[in-house]
Design an enzyme around this catalytic site. Structure first.
Site, PDB file in Angstrom:
ATOM      1  N   ARG A   8     -37.818  17.418  -6.831  1.00 14.25           N
ATOM      2  CA  ARG A   8     -36.298  17.518  -7.354  1.00 14.25           C
ATOM      3  C   ARG A   8     -35.576  18.724  -7.167  1.00 14.25           C
ATOM      4  O   ARG A   8     -33.877  18.538  -6.672  1.00 14.25           O
ATOM      5  CB  ARG A   8     -36.393  17.586  -8.402  1.00 14.25           C
ATOM      6  CG  ARG A   8     -37.171  15.996  -9.390  1.00 14.25           C
ATOM      7  CD  ARG A   8     -37.208  16.744 -11.310  1.00 14.25           C
ATOM      8  NE  ARG A   8     -38.803  17.910 -11.128  1.00 14.25           N
ATOM      9  CZ  ARG A   8     -40.220  17.119 -11.159  1.00 14.25           C
ATOM     10  NH1 ARG A   8     -40.072  16.243 -11.537  1.00 14.25           N
ATOM     11  NH2 ARG A   8     -40.741  18.234 -11.190  1.00 14.25           N
ATOM     12  N   ILE A   9     -36.190  19.442  -6.978  1.00 14.26           N
ATOM     13  CA  ILE A   9     -35.051  20.999  -6.562  1.00 14.26           C
ATOM     14  C   ILE A   9     -34.926  20.913  -4.939  1.00 14.26           C
ATOM     15  O   ILE A   9     -33.255  21.291  -5.242  1.00 14.26           O
ATOM     16  CB  ILE A   9     -35.902  22.374  -6.937  1.00 14.26           C
ATOM     17  CG1 ILE A   9     -36.631  22.507  -8.611  1.00 14.26           C
ATOM     18  CG2 ILE A   9     -35.056  23.068  -6.621  1.00 14.26           C
ATOM     19  CD1 ILE A   9     -37.200  24.087  -8.614  1.00 14.26           C
TER      20      ILE A   9
ATOM     21  N   ASP B  21     -42.068  16.889   3.914  1.00  9.32           N
ATOM     22  CA  ASP B  21     -42.200  16.715   2.945  1.00  9.32           C
ATOM     23  C   ASP B  21     -43.626  16.221   2.847  1.00  9.32           C
ATOM     24  O   ASP B  21     -43.242  15.023   3.747  1.00  9.32           O
ATOM     25  CB  ASP B  21     -41.315  15.780   1.732  1.00  9.32           C
ATOM     26  CG  ASP B  21     -42.285  15.668   0.254  1.00  9.32           C
ATOM     27  OD1 ASP B  21     -41.544  16.744  -0.929  1.00  9.32           O
ATOM     28  OD2 ASP B  21     -43.120  15.287  -0.495  1.00  9.32           O
TER      29      ASP B  21
ATOM     30  N   ASP C  82     -38.485  34.976  -5.328  1.00 11.07           N
ATOM     31  CA  ASP C  82     -38.052  35.486  -7.051  1.00 11.07           C
ATOM     32  C   ASP C  82     -39.230  35.176  -6.939  1.00 11.07           C
ATOM     33  O   ASP C  82     -39.244  35.520  -8.444  1.00 11.07           O
ATOM     34  CB  ASP C  82     -37.071  33.855  -7.163  1.00 11.07           C
ATOM     35  CG  ASP C  82     -37.379  33.625  -8.784  1.00 11.07           C
ATOM     36  OD1 ASP C  82     -36.502  35.086  -9.997  1.00 11.07           O
ATOM     37  OD2 ASP C  82     -37.715  32.786  -9.270  1.00 11.07           O
TER      38      ASP C  82
ATOM     39  N   GLU D  22     -47.182  39.190 -10.517  1.00 12.70           N
ATOM     40  CA  GLU D  22     -46.246  39.161 -11.064  1.00 12.70           C
ATOM     41  C   GLU D  22     -46.301  39.645 -12.047  1.00 12.70           C
ATOM     42  O   GLU D  22     -47.646  39.219 -13.102  1.00 12.70           O
ATOM     43  CB  GLU D  22     -45.851  38.253 -11.727  1.00 12.70           C
ATOM     44  CG  GLU D  22     -45.044  37.142 -10.254  1.00 12.70           C
ATOM     45  CD  GLU D  22     -44.505  35.574 -10.260  1.00 12.70           C
ATOM     46  OE1 GLU D  22     -44.530  35.250 -11.048  1.00 12.70           O
ATOM     47  OE2 GLU D  22     -43.780  34.825  -9.565  1.00 12.70           O
TER      48      GLU D  22
ATOM     49  N   HIS E 136     -38.279  36.545 -11.172  1.00 13.83           N
ATOM     50  CA  HIS E 136     -38.655  34.985 -11.084  1.00 13.83           C
ATOM     51  C   HIS E 136     -38.181  34.742 -12.318  1.00 13.83           C
ATOM     52  O   HIS E 136     -38.463  33.936 -13.403  1.00 13.83           O
ATOM     53  CB  HIS E 136     -40.225  34.968 -11.869  1.00 13.83           C
ATOM     54  CG  HIS E 136     -40.733  33.408 -11.706  1.00 13.83           C
ATOM     55  ND1 HIS E 136     -42.261  32.586 -11.366  1.00 13.83           N
ATOM     56  CD2 HIS E 136     -40.409  32.335 -11.670  1.00 13.83           C
ATOM     57  CE1 HIS E 136     -41.878  32.155 -11.737  1.00 13.83           C
ATOM     58  NE2 HIS E 136     -41.473  31.849 -11.487  1.00 13.83           N
TER      59      HIS E 136
ATOM     60  N   GLY F  83     -35.460  31.962 -11.866  1.00 12.81           N
ATOM     61  CA  GLY F  83     -34.823  30.768 -10.910  1.00 12.81           C
ATOM     62  C   GLY F  83     -34.975  29.989 -12.279  1.00 12.81           C
ATOM     63  O   GLY F  83     -33.875  28.983 -12.217  1.00 12.81           O
ATOM     64  N   ALA F  84     -35.708  29.834 -13.208  1.00 17.34           N
ATOM     65  CA  ALA F  84     -35.303  28.795 -14.252  1.00 17.34           C
ATOM     66  C   ALA F  84     -34.049  29.409 -15.222  1.00 17.34           C
ATOM     67  O   ALA F  84     -33.583  28.757 -16.416  1.00 17.34           O
ATOM     68  CB  ALA F  84     -36.966  28.482 -14.301  1.00 17.34           C
TER      69      ALA F  84
HETATM   70  P1  NAD Z   1     -41.505  18.314  -7.235  1.00 18.00           P
HETATM   71  O1  NAD Z   1     -42.924  17.895  -7.649  1.00 18.00           O
HETATM   72  O2  NAD Z   1     -40.144  17.161  -7.740  1.00 18.00           O
HETATM   73  O3  NAD Z   1     -41.028  18.314  -5.543  1.00 18.00           O
HETATM   74  C1  NAD Z   1     -42.242  18.856  -4.882  1.00 18.00           C
HETATM   75  C2  NAD Z   1     -41.567  18.091  -3.694  1.00 18.00           C
HETATM   76  O4  NAD Z   1     -42.903  18.832  -2.969  1.00 18.00           O
HETATM   77  C3  NAD Z   1     -42.318  16.794  -3.957  1.00 18.00           C
HETATM   78  O5  NAD Z   1     -41.780  16.092  -2.937  1.00 18.00           O
HETATM   79  C4  NAD Z   1     -43.581  16.858  -3.156  1.00 18.00           C
HETATM   80  O6  NAD Z   1     -44.362  15.360  -2.268  1.00 18.00           O
HETATM   81  C5  NAD Z   1     -44.156  17.458  -1.811  1.00 18.00           C
HETATM   82  N1  NAD Z   1     -45.394  18.073  -1.475  1.00 18.00           N
HETATM   83  C6  NAD Z   1     -46.127  19.172  -2.025  1.00 18.00           C
HETATM   84  N2  NAD Z   1     -47.607  19.127  -1.550  1.00 18.00           N
HETATM   85  C7  NAD Z   1     -46.895  18.984  -0.364  1.00 18.00           C
HETATM   86  C8  NAD Z   1     -47.365  19.736   0.637  1.00 18.00           C
HETATM   87  N3  NAD Z   1     -48.813  20.047   1.360  1.00 18.00           N
HETATM   88  N4  NAD Z   1     -46.466  20.205   1.570  1.00 18.00           N
HETATM   89  C9  NAD Z   1     -45.223  19.422   1.495  1.00 18.00           C
HETATM   90  N5  NAD Z   1     -44.546  18.867   0.867  1.00 18.00           N
HETATM   91  C10 NAD Z   1     -45.173  18.784  -0.438  1.00 18.00           C
HETATM   92  O7  NAD Z   1     -41.199  19.996  -8.074  1.00 18.00           O
HETATM   93  P2  NAD Z   1     -39.630  20.413  -8.050  1.00 18.00           P
HETATM   94  O8  NAD Z   1     -39.521  19.736  -9.714  1.00 18.00           O
HETATM   95  O9  NAD Z   1     -39.144  20.305  -7.688  1.00 18.00           O
HETATM   96  O10 NAD Z   1     -40.521  21.906  -8.284  1.00 18.00           O
HETATM   97  C11 NAD Z   1     -40.939  22.418  -6.969  1.00 18.00           C
HETATM   98  C12 NAD Z   1     -41.836  23.763  -7.358  1.00 18.00           C
HETATM   99  O11 NAD Z   1     -40.672  25.080  -8.303  1.00 18.00           O
HETATM  100  C13 NAD Z   1     -42.470  23.659  -8.795  1.00 18.00           C
HETATM  101  O12 NAD Z   1     -43.667  22.985  -8.027  1.00 18.00           O
HETATM  102  C14 NAD Z   1     -42.602  24.572  -9.116  1.00 18.00           C
HETATM  103  O13 NAD Z   1     -43.811  25.504  -8.865  1.00 18.00           O
HETATM  104  C15 NAD Z   1     -40.723  25.287  -9.213  1.00 18.00           C
HETATM  105  N6  NAD Z   1     -40.061  26.114  -9.978  1.00 18.00           N
HETATM  106  C16 NAD Z   1     -39.680  27.398  -9.944  1.00 18.00           C
HETATM  107  C17 NAD Z   1     -39.221  27.828 -10.435  1.00 18.00           C
HETATM  108  C18 NAD Z   1     -38.710  29.736 -10.775  1.00 18.00           C
HETATM  109  O14 NAD Z   1     -38.655  29.970 -11.602  1.00 18.00           O
HETATM  110  N7  NAD Z   1     -38.490  30.166  -9.812  1.00 18.00           N
HETATM  111  C19 NAD Z   1     -39.036  26.863 -11.451  1.00 18.00           C
HETATM  112  C20 NAD Z   1     -38.938  25.372 -12.019  1.00 18.00           C
HETATM  113  C21 NAD Z   1     -40.313  25.179 -10.655  1.00 18.00           C
END
Ligand code: NAD
Length: 318
Positions: free
Chosen positions: A151-152, A171, A258, A263, A281, A283-284
């Site tokens: 997603r992100i 990915d 971030d 933490e 931290h 991000g959200a």
């Molecule tokens: P998501 O599940 O939609 O996407 C994660 C992607 O990583 C997936 O496409 C998956 O196939 C890939 N992936 C998993 N393991 C992998 C590996 N070993 N090697 C390569 N690719 C791999 O998640 P998202 O919504 O995009 O969020 C990603 C991460 O961002 C979350 O898990 C969370 O930890 C982090 N996040 C941080 C904040 C913040 O405040 N900074 C806020 C929200 C999310």
């Protein structure tokens, strides 16, 4: 004894509505005191957390009345979801609600790294006018390497296209033939190839056993001389000592992070380097995302407690 425990700083109209209907205990520092948290959870039916509360298997097993664990955010690495499943406790979360906020922060990081805006700001604010000291570079034409294109990662890609960046990604699980990859103009490559070709590497994988220290000494050594590294995912995905070394040696030109291995982190370390941008931290943490997140999890907690179907349930098989 409260029915719903909120051991971290969470607020908003949706939580206020929940308070009007149920007995809710909100204590933003409770997550720091494990024995007090265990006591609070003994008779609780629901707990709403962000990422600071560690809901271990032991703690979950002791909370005998618990029906629902709600994670106000996306990552579930602070919750023992296997232990919750064993006890038939529903785990709800908000996987999409804050993605845009994180993606926009990553874009902010890119612009700040390219033009060294934080250093130029600090220097100018201290009374200087050093125009020649702050000659940056353009994002246009540079290669952005996304590690994790979920997603992100996809939201970052869409926005980086507006800056005419060239997009590559690694990915491990994304099928190569899904239409969005073509739509975004992203080339999927192997991990090492992304590291070797990108001017900016931005990390967007979840924290799992397999992604712990995914970025370590070897991976930073594979990155281009003068490249930049961005992390808005989870701190433990990065070996912070290795990142510091790569920045101190000058192999990496800069980094923006971030999230940290610990933490809040100890003072110094990464944050003390002058080629690093650090944020706590956040991000959200956009107002819009927080409203969406809190609304989603509060609605789902309410649904579970009223015996209805929650909307955003984490399934260990998904
Ligand atoms: P998501 O599940 O939609 O996407 C994660 C992607 O990583 C997936 O496409 C998956 O196939 C890939 N992936 C998993 N393991 C992998 C590996 N070993 N090697 C390569 N690719 C791999 O998640 P998202 O919504 O995009 O969020 C990603 C991460 O961002 C979350 O898990 C969370 O930890 C982090 N996040 C941080 C904040 C913040 O405040 N900074 C806020 C929200 C999310």
């Amino acid at each position: 004894m409260a029915e719903i425990i909120v051991p971290e700083a969470i607020s908003g109209p949706a939580l206020d509505a929940l308070k009007a209907e149920f007995d809710v205990l909100c204590d933003p520092s409770l997550w720091q005191d494990e024995s007090a948290l265990v006591l609070a959870l003994v008779n609780a039916k629901a707990v709403i957390v962000r990422n600071q509360t560690r809901l271990s298997g032991e703690l979950i097993r002791e909370a005998s009345q618990l029906k629902v664990i709600a994670r106000a955010g996306a990552g579930l690495d602070n919750i023992d979801t296997a232990a919750a499943a064993e006890k038939n406790i529903v785990v709800t979360y908000a996987p999409r609600e804050n993605s845009l906020a994180v993606a926009e922060l990553a874009l902010g990081f890119l612009l700040n790294l390219a033009r060294d805006i934080p250093a130029a700001h600090a220097d100018t604010q201290s009374g200087n006018w050093n125009r020649g000291q702050f000659v940056g570079s353009e994002l246009s034409g540079k290669t952005l390497g996304l590690v994790g294109l979920g997603r992100i990662g996809q939201m970052v890609a869409k926005r980086a296209n507006a800056f005419d960046m060239s997009l590559i990604a690694y990915d491990k699980f994304l099928p190569e033939d899904i239409p969005v990859i073509k739509e975004l103009g992203v080339r999927l490559l192997e991990f090492d190839e992304v590291l070797q070709q990108a001017d900016y590497v931005s990390c967007h994988v979840p924290l799992q056993e397999e992604t712990y220290h995914l970025f370590s000494k070897y991976q930073f050594s594979q990155m281009k001389q003068g490249a930049c590294f961005l992390n808005t995912s989870r701190g433990e995905v990065v070996d912070e000592t290795a990142l510091c070394d790569a920045l101190i040696s000058g192999h990496l030109r800069g980094a923006a992070v971030d999230v940290r291995e610990t933490e809040p982190p100890e003072p110094g370390g990464l944050a003390a380097l002058n080629n690093v941008i650090v944020t706590p931290h956040i991000g959200a943490f956009s107002q819009e995302a927080q409203l969406r997140v809190v609304e989603t999890v509060c609605n789902d907690v309410r649904a579970v407690l009223l015996g209805k179907q929650p909307k955003s349930v984490f399934s260990r098989n998904s």
